[in-house]
Write an enzyme that holds these catalytic residues in place. Structure first.
Site, PDB file in Angstrom:
ATOM      1  N   ASP A  42      26.368 -23.361 -12.661  1.00  0.00           N
ATOM      2  CA  ASP A  42      25.582 -22.211 -13.062  1.00  0.00           C
ATOM      3  C   ASP A  42      24.711 -22.278 -14.275  1.00  0.00           C
ATOM      4  O   ASP A  42      24.356 -21.524 -15.146  1.00  0.00           O
ATOM      5  CB  ASP A  42      26.610 -21.217 -13.366  1.00  0.00           C
TER       6      ASP A  42
ATOM      7  N   GLY B 106      21.511 -23.029 -13.961  1.00  0.00           N
ATOM      8  CA  GLY B 106      20.279 -22.211 -13.513  1.00  0.00           C
ATOM      9  C   GLY B 106      19.435 -23.322 -12.382  1.00  0.00           C
ATOM     10  O   GLY B 106      18.123 -23.358 -12.566  1.00  0.00           O
TER      11      GLY B 106
ATOM     12  N   HIS C 271      23.365 -19.882  -6.428  1.00  0.00           N
ATOM     13  CA  HIS C 271      22.091 -20.264  -6.893  1.00  0.00           C
ATOM     14  C   HIS C 271      21.292 -19.304  -7.088  1.00  0.00           C
ATOM     15  O   HIS C 271      20.720 -18.611  -6.047  1.00  0.00           O
ATOM     16  CB  HIS C 271      21.469 -21.475  -6.370  1.00  0.00           C
TER      17      HIS C 271
ATOM     18  N   THR D 126      35.363 -29.692  -8.161  1.00  0.00           N
ATOM     19  CA  THR D 126      35.210 -29.549  -6.723  1.00  0.00           C
ATOM     20  C   THR D 126      35.749 -30.405  -5.949  1.00  0.00           C
ATOM     21  O   THR D 126      36.137 -31.584  -6.377  1.00  0.00           O
ATOM     22  CB  THR D 126      33.846 -28.869  -6.279  1.00  0.00           C
TER      23      THR D 126
ATOM     24  N   SER E  60      13.346 -23.039 -20.265  1.00  0.00           N
ATOM     25  CA  SER E  60      13.287 -21.875 -19.530  1.00  0.00           C
ATOM     26  C   SER E  60      13.505 -20.792 -20.551  1.00  0.00           C
ATOM     27  O   SER E  60      14.814 -20.590 -20.944  1.00  0.00           O
ATOM     28  CB  SER E  60      14.349 -21.975 -18.276  1.00  0.00           C
TER      29      SER E  60
END
Ligand code: GDP
Ligand code: MG
Length: 424
Positions: free
Chosen positions: A13, A15, A41, A240, A413
């Site tokens: 997460d 971005g 996403h 994961t 960003s």
């Protein structure tokens, strides 16, 4: 831009979707090489706001070919739903702009069921799975107990294979979990609907990509989750079930000699973590609540509140090393704009000793964060488009991270929209 991987440096997460959407302008192909529909996403562009799960984030760009590589967990039902969702907002998904590897293994109906049943059995020891079937899927893939997408074109062979798999899986479903077994009618219905629907997209994508590379086409490899969730290099067992790191991209995309020149590691200006597992820099209470609100930190896939903390220089440096990142994209700097002073996790303290090194996973539960404070800027920076437009304190914060992790920060960003970016 030469062939590039875009990867997460931390817990996910960060971005990535936003960065892939921005950078796809310069690429011919975008490939997802691992993971499945458990991704979220977020992309905001002229078509609206999307949370992409399995579709590569290049799906919005005309002329870009999007590929689901052999390394992904391909859930035909979820994929068709997702295609329907983006189509409803005016984005055409056709066999021209989406291609599925014939070697991608299919996430079978029982994988989701077993994911849920196991989390239920674990109760308060659960992993915090998104219940998309990912762990059962990859276990079965490595046990050679699933099927490849290309096998859908050989129905006579396929039916017998699937019947055998169902018989085997029903043993676990019934005898271990005491749940309702699958019937062949159910599996046949799944074959005739969702699997039938994905057939036009299936082809030899590895060959396509290898040829594209030879022709000098630009390929973007899109990762799901982050370094710390990588099965081998992450916070095992709270990882994961696939390899999220860029080094796996050539395998998961079927281009053994992938010529990846750039690895853009996406780092958030603070830390977040969804689900269970050690999260050394975690903040609690009112301070955490304020940051969570400011960053709208709720899972794109699950809606779960994300755990939050300050930027973690120890974990980030490790993440950058595991990815072999050549550049960093620092996201969500705007979220910190209200803070008078910004906490930074500069080191860990493990067994009374301070360290710069990311510890072995078992040690993480004993690690404490060492916090220092950076000066805040307390000014809206969401309109900044050039480095010079950032207040000095914001520039200092970026430079501090860059120095600490030893990798140039090429993008900053300052908003979720495509254009809210500073390229250094
Ligand atoms: P991914 O899984 O790595 O693609 O990241 P997610 O989409 O799950 O989470 C990132 C969230 O932050 C999304 O809601 C984005 O819209 C949002 N976002 C991305 N970059 C920025 C930014 O620079 N500023 C702000 N305020 N939000 C951002
Ligand atoms: Mg996400």
């Amino acid at each position: 831009m030469a062939s590039t991987a875009i990867v997460g440096i931390n817990w996910g997460d960060e971005g990535k979707g936003r960065m892939v959407d921005l950078l796809t302008e310069r690429f011919d192909m975008v490939v997802r090489y691992q993971g499945g529909g458990n991704a979220g996403h977020t992309v905001i562009n002229e078509y609206g706001k999307f949370a992409l799960h399995l579709l590569p984030s290049g799906i919005f760009r005309k002329g870009v070919v999007n590929i689901l590589g052999n390394g992904v967990a391909l859930d035909p039902e979820s994929l068709m739903n997702e295609i329907g969702d983006v189509a409803a907002k005016g984005v055409a998904v056709t066999p021209d702009n989406l291609k599925i590897s014939e070697r991608a293994s299919l996430l079978l109906p029982w994988h989701k069921l077993l994911d849920g049943l196991e989390e239920q059995r674990l109760a308060d020891k659960k992993y915090g799975s998104t219940k998309q079937g990912i762990a059962p899927f990859y276990s079965d893939k490595y046990q050679k107990k699933t099927i490849m997408a290309g096998e859908l074109f050989y129905p006579d062979v396929l039916e017998n294979r699937l019947k055998d798999l169902m018989e085997w899986k029903n043993l676990t479903i019934e005898k271990v979990y005491g749940a309702e077994p699958y019937t062949w009618e159910q599996i046949k219905a799944w074959l005739d609907t969702a699997c039938e629907a994905i057939k036009p997209f299936i082809c030899d994508t590895g060959k396509l990509l290898r040829r594209a590379q030879k022709e000098g086409k630009r390929i973007l490899f899109e990762a799901q989750l982050g370094s710390l969730r990588d099965l081998d290099m992450g916070i095992y067992p709270m990882t994961t079930s696939s390899n999220t790191i860029a080094a796996f991209a050539p395998v998961g995309a079927g281009v053994a000699g992938a010529d990846i020149r750039q690895i853009v590691g996406v780092v958030k200006a603070y830390s977040t973590c969804v689900g269970e597992g050690p999260f050394v820099c975690e903040m609690f209470g009112e301070e955490a609540e304020r940051l969570r609100e400011a960053g709208a930190e709720y899972g794109a896939k699950t809606g779960r509140p994300r755990r939050v903390g300050p930027v973690d220089l120890v974990a980030t440096r490790y993440g950058v090393e595991m990815q072999g990142a050549t550049k960093i994209a620092l996201t969500k700097l705007d979220v910190l704009s209200d803070m008078a002073r910004i906490p930074v996790c500069v080191r860990y303290k493990v067994n009374g000793q301070e360290t710069d090194d990311f510890p072995f996973p078992t040690e993480l539960d004993r690690a404490e964060p060492v916090i220092e404070y950076a000066e805040g800027w307390q000014r809206d920076i969401s309109g900044a488009r050039r480095w010079e437009e950032l207040p000095q304190a914001a520039q200092n914060y970026v430079l501090m991270i860059e120095k600490a992790v030893g990798c140039p920060i090429a993008y900053v960003s300052v908003g979720a929209e495509r254009e809210s970016i500073i390229v250094r």
